[in-house]
Design a protein around this motif. Structure first.
Motif, PDB file in Angstrom:
ATOM      1  N   ALA A 143       0.813  -1.219   0.000  1.00  0.00           N
ATOM      2  CA  ALA A 143       0.000   0.000   0.000  1.00  0.00           C
ATOM      3  C   ALA A 143       0.847   1.272   0.000  1.00  0.00           C
ATOM      4  CB  ALA A 143      -0.964  -0.007   1.178  1.00  0.00           C
ATOM      5  N   PRO A 144       1.933   1.361   0.804  1.00  0.00           N
ATOM      6  CA  PRO A 144       2.748   2.599   0.737  1.00  0.00           C
ATOM      7  C   PRO A 144       3.331   2.856  -0.641  1.00  0.00           C
ATOM      8  CG  PRO A 144       3.263   1.340   2.716  1.00  0.00           C
ATOM      9  CD  PRO A 144       2.401   0.462   1.870  1.00  0.00           C
ATOM     10  N   LEU A 145       3.752   1.787  -1.332  1.00  0.00           N
ATOM     11  CA  LEU A 145       4.295   1.963  -2.677  1.00  0.00           C
ATOM     12  C   LEU A 145       3.218   2.442  -3.649  1.00  0.00           C
ATOM     13  CD1 LEU A 145       6.540  -1.231  -2.941  1.00  0.00           C
ATOM     14  CD2 LEU A 145       7.261   1.119  -2.480  1.00  0.00           C
ATOM     15  N   ILE A 146       2.016   1.870  -3.529  1.00  0.00           N
ATOM     16  CA  ILE A 146       0.919   2.279  -4.418  1.00  0.00           C
ATOM     17  C   ILE A 146       0.572   3.737  -4.172  1.00  0.00           C
ATOM     18  CG2 ILE A 146      -1.511   1.886  -4.955  1.00  0.00           C
ATOM     19  CD1 ILE A 146      -1.082  -1.057  -4.329  1.00  0.00           C
ATOM     20  N   TRP A 149       3.319   5.765  -5.891  1.00  0.00           N
ATOM     21  CA  TRP A 149       3.296   5.693  -7.353  1.00  0.00           C
ATOM     22  C   TRP A 149       2.047   6.329  -7.951  1.00  0.00           C
ATOM     23  CZ3 TRP A 149       4.785  -0.192  -7.209  1.00  0.00           C
ATOM     24  CH2 TRP A 149       6.143  -0.298  -6.904  1.00  0.00           C
ATOM     25  N   ALA A 150       0.894   6.154  -7.298  1.00  0.00           N
ATOM     26  CA  ALA A 150      -0.355   6.679  -7.867  1.00  0.00           C
ATOM     27  C   ALA A 150      -0.373   8.204  -7.844  1.00  0.00           C
ATOM     28  CB  ALA A 150      -1.562   6.118  -7.127  1.00  0.00           C
ATOM     29  N   GLY A 151       0.163   8.804  -6.786  1.00  0.00           N
ATOM     30  CA  GLY A 151       0.180  10.260  -6.714  1.00  0.00           C
ATOM     31  C   GLY A 151      -1.119  10.876  -6.250  1.00  0.00           C
ATOM     32  N   ASP A 152      -2.221  10.149  -6.348  1.00  0.00           N
ATOM     33  CA  ASP A 152      -3.531  10.630  -5.910  1.00  0.00           C
ATOM     34  C   ASP A 152      -4.034   9.702  -4.819  1.00  0.00           C
ATOM     35  OD1 ASP A 152      -6.774  10.339  -6.441  1.00  0.00           O
ATOM     36  OD2 ASP A 152      -6.064  12.405  -6.572  1.00  0.00           O
ATOM     37  N   ILE A 153      -4.440  10.251  -3.693  1.00  0.00           N
ATOM     38  CA  ILE A 153      -4.795   9.426  -2.552  1.00  0.00           C
ATOM     39  C   ILE A 153      -6.034   8.587  -2.819  1.00  0.00           C
ATOM     40  CG2 ILE A 153      -6.129  11.266  -1.466  1.00  0.00           C
ATOM     41  CD1 ILE A 153      -3.990   8.560   0.254  1.00  0.00           C
ATOM     42  N   ASN A 154      -7.038   9.164  -3.479  1.00  0.00           N
ATOM     43  CA  ASN A 154      -8.266   8.414  -3.758  1.00  0.00           C
ATOM     44  C   ASN A 154      -8.002   7.275  -4.737  1.00  0.00           C
ATOM     45  OD1 ASN A 154      -9.962   9.972  -2.072  1.00  0.00           O
ATOM     46  ND2 ASN A 154     -10.161  11.536  -3.660  1.00  0.00           N
ATOM     47  N   LEU A 158      -8.366   3.240  -4.036  1.00  0.00           N
ATOM     48  CA  LEU A 158      -9.175   2.417  -4.936  1.00  0.00           C
ATOM     49  C   LEU A 158      -8.381   1.219  -5.448  1.00  0.00           C
ATOM     50  CD1 LEU A 158     -11.721   1.937  -6.612  1.00  0.00           C
ATOM     51  CD2 LEU A 158     -10.819   3.536  -8.314  1.00  0.00           C
ATOM     52  N   ILE A 159      -7.128   1.431  -5.808  1.00  0.00           N
ATOM     53  CA  ILE A 159      -6.293   0.342  -6.309  1.00  0.00           C
ATOM     54  C   ILE A 159      -6.078  -0.707  -5.229  1.00  0.00           C
ATOM     55  CG2 ILE A 159      -3.992  -0.253  -7.158  1.00  0.00           C
ATOM     56  CD1 ILE A 159      -3.918   2.466  -8.545  1.00  0.00           C
ATOM     57  N   PHE A 231      -5.854   3.115   6.651  1.00  0.00           N
ATOM     58  CA  PHE A 231      -4.954   3.094   7.803  1.00  0.00           C
ATOM     59  C   PHE A 231      -3.537   3.488   7.396  1.00  0.00           C
ATOM     60  CE2 PHE A 231      -7.899   0.371  10.381  1.00  0.00           C
ATOM     61  CZ  PHE A 231      -7.869   1.162  11.520  1.00  0.00           C
ATOM     62  N   VAL A 232      -3.081   2.934   6.272  1.00  0.00           N
ATOM     63  CA  VAL A 232      -1.726   3.244   5.810  1.00  0.00           C
ATOM     64  C   VAL A 232      -1.630   4.701   5.386  1.00  0.00           C
ATOM     65  CG1 VAL A 232       0.047   2.685   4.116  1.00  0.00           C
ATOM     66  CG2 VAL A 232      -1.340   0.861   5.118  1.00  0.00           C
ATOM     67  N   ALA A 233      -2.598   5.171   4.618  1.00  0.00           N
ATOM     68  CA  ALA A 233      -2.574   6.560   4.164  1.00  0.00           C
ATOM     69  C   ALA A 233      -2.844   7.525   5.306  1.00  0.00           C
ATOM     70  CB  ALA A 233      -3.604   6.771   3.054  1.00  0.00           C
ATOM     71  N   GLY A 234      -3.655   7.101   6.279  1.00  0.00           N
ATOM     72  CA  GLY A 234      -4.015   7.976   7.378  1.00  0.00           C
ATOM     73  C   GLY A 234      -2.867   8.300   8.296  1.00  0.00           C
ATOM     74  N   THR A 235      -1.815   7.480   8.291  1.00  0.00           N
ATOM     75  CA  THR A 235      -0.672   7.772   9.144  1.00  0.00           C
ATOM     76  C   THR A 235      -0.007   9.078   8.743  1.00  0.00           C
ATOM     77  OG1 THR A 235       0.738   6.440   7.684  1.00  0.00           O
ATOM     78  CG2 THR A 235      -0.216   5.349   9.611  1.00  0.00           C
ATOM     79  N   GLY A 236      -0.187   9.479   7.487  1.00  0.00           N
ATOM     80  CA  GLY A 236       0.374  10.753   7.038  1.00  0.00           C
ATOM     81  C   GLY A 236      -0.636  11.873   7.047  1.00  0.00           C
ATOM     82  N   GLY A 237      -1.850  11.610   7.500  1.00  0.00           N
ATOM     83  CA  GLY A 237      -2.885  12.636   7.567  1.00  0.00           C
ATOM     84  C   GLY A 237      -3.494  12.971   6.226  1.00  0.00           C
TER      85      GLY A 237
END
Length: 296
Positions: A143-146, A149-154, A158-159, A231-237
């Motif tokens: 998840a952190p790599l995605i 790489w995706a650049g967009d949080i949404n 989704l991926i 959860f993974v993305a939320g660690t960075g707010g």
């Protein structure tokens, strides 16, 4: 003079207005509040167990005087759910939006690949191992790599949710397409049906129960994937879904809010499962053996 079998059958078929007493009378099951009586035990039994468990939970919390920042009681959790409904419901909608988009993408990609794989064994042998690799790789690890790489949080959320959800649909649909009666496949070939006609009129209907079974599994997995990715993305707010609210409440020791958010996630998963089960029942109840048994 002996009569033919057709005449014998017609002789026993009652005509309109005649032999009314000879017509079979089928017993109808009693209904309570619009539902068959046999359905109510399935509803009441888990409800009674749930009420008893909640009562025991509340009793133990009060008896042992457990602080709410360690283990809140059900009443406090319910009060928090009502008080923080505006914030939690908005975050829940974000999580559910990711879930449903991921599930829709899983259906489209999974069914399309399943059809292509059954049409070309070389394509299946070439790509199916990579689908298995995606399934067995922990989403927390990639998840952190995605997200990077995706650049967009949404898009990244989704991926992540799609990766978790699409494999059950793919594998179940492949199994269903390959489970079509070979005698009927030979009959289609005998009458000169094309491969796509065989697929449309024989294999796809045969695969429908398998696809719906995979859909039930993928519905819950899409929700799990969305929450884990948040959860993974939320660690960075960066995220504002329900998982981020759980992290936020945990940092602030607002444990009743954590439990309230968990209840919303659990109820959402139950609702998704019930919805997919209802869809399966509606599509299969008139012809498939599994649904017909439940009707009797």
């Amino acid at each position: 003079m002996s009569s033919s079998p057709v005449d014998a059958l017609q002789a026993h078929v009652p005509h309109d207005g005649t032999d009314a007493e000879a017509r079979p009378v089928f017993a109808t099951e009693a209904r309570i509040l619009g539902l068959p009586a046999s359905v109510w035990p399935r509803i009441l039994a888990p409800l009674v167990i749930g009420v008893l468990a909640l009562g025991l939970w509340e009793f133990l919390v009060r008896w042992r005087e457990i602080p709410p920042y360690i283990l809140p009681g059900p009443l406090l959790v319910g009060q928090t759910l009502i008080a923080d409904w505006a914030t939690l419901s908005a975050s829940l909608w974000i999580t559910l939006r990711i879930t449903f988009l991921a599930l829709a993408a899983a259906i489209i990609v999974g069914v399309t690949l399943a059809v292509l794989f059954t049409q070309s064994k070389w394509l299946e042998m070439s790509l199916l191992p990579y689908a298995v690799i995606l399934q067995v790789t922990p989403i927390v690890a990639i998840a952190p790599l995605i997200i990077i790489w995706a650049g967009d949080i949404n898009l990244s959320l989704l991926i992540c949710a799609w990766i978790v959800a699409f494999f059950p649909i793919l594998s179940n649909t492949i199994l269903g397409l390959n489970s079509a009666d070979h005698n009927l496949v030979n009959l289609f070939q005998l009458y000169g049906a094309t491969r796509w006609q065989t697929m449309r009129y024989l294999k796809l209907p045969a695969a429908l129960p398998y696809f719906l079974a995979g859909l039930k599994i993928s519905g819950g997995l899409a929700l799990i994937g969305a929450v884990v990715a948040e959860f993974v993305a939320g660690t960075g707010g960066s995220a504002s879904g329900l998982a981020y609210r759980i992290l936020e409440a945990g940092y602030q020791l607002k444990i009743p809010r954590v439990f309230a958010a968990l209840i919303m996630i659990s109820l959402s998963g139950i609702a998704i499962f019930l919805a997919t089960s209802w869809i399966s029942h509606v599509l299969l109840r008139r012809w498939h053996e599994s649904a017909l048994k439940r009707e009797n």
